[in-house]
Design a protein around this motif. Structure first.
Motif: not given
Length: 191
Positions: A35-57
């Protein structure tokens, strides 16, 4: 002693492979979803996670009210919706991260991208599945090293013949070398 070493080394190797092969399912935006989130909320969420090959979003959004466009870097920054790599519209879209590097996502709805509904995911390389969690202490400087005190004289006991002593020396050297080679795998299994 030999069988214990083999079991330990096998365990370290197995843990290294398990850590490399774990895939996770992550819901983009957490409980709020795509959803539309203020203050770059989606990239803030991404910064709190570690993503690896074969992970599913998983992108959850109202079907017909929004969409997810997989785009290149230039289109991400320009919010260009005209030539996406992929256009996801089913309201519960999934994307499997098949390589390391950057992935770019923007909203396909009106001007939501311009208002900040966009996301960059950075997938770690297979050689670095997790950041190190244990930082070794710094090595002492050469001036602060205290020379070891002489070892006490060994107690009288059975003497080793030259071939036994050579075999023991070679085994200890091999174990030490194996431990040094496997230390990074062991550290990864702790993370």
């Amino acid at each position: 002693m030999g069988s214990n070493v083999v079991v330990f080394v096998s365990y370290l190797l197995l843990m290294g492979f398990v850590c490399l092969s774990e895939a996770h399912t992550l819901y983009v935006g957490g409980k709020d979803g795509w959803v539309l989130q203020p203050c770059d909320g989606l990239n803030h969420w991404a910064g709190e996670n570690r993503f690896q090959i074969n992970d599913t979003l998983i992108f959850r959004y109202e079907k017909g009210e929004d969409s997810v466009l997989v785009v290149n870097k230039k289109d991400y920054y320009q919010c260009n919706k005209t030539s996406p790599i992929d256009n996801l519209t089913d309201g519960n879209s999934s994307v499997t991260l098949t390589r390391s590097g950057e992935f770019f996502f923007i909203s396909g709805q009106a001007d939501n991208c311009e208002k900040g509904q966009k996301l960059i995911i950075i997938v770690m390389s297979p050689q670095h599945p997790k950041p190190p969690t244990v930082i070794p202490p710094p090595l002492p400087s050469p001036t602060s090293v205290t020379p070891p005190s002489p070892a006490p004289a060994p107690a009288p006991g059975p003497a080793l013949d030259k071939s036994t002593a050579t075999a023991v020396h070679a085994s200890v050297g091999t174990l030490w070398g194996s431990a040094l080679l496997l230390a990074p795998l062991f550290m990864m299994s702790l993370g």
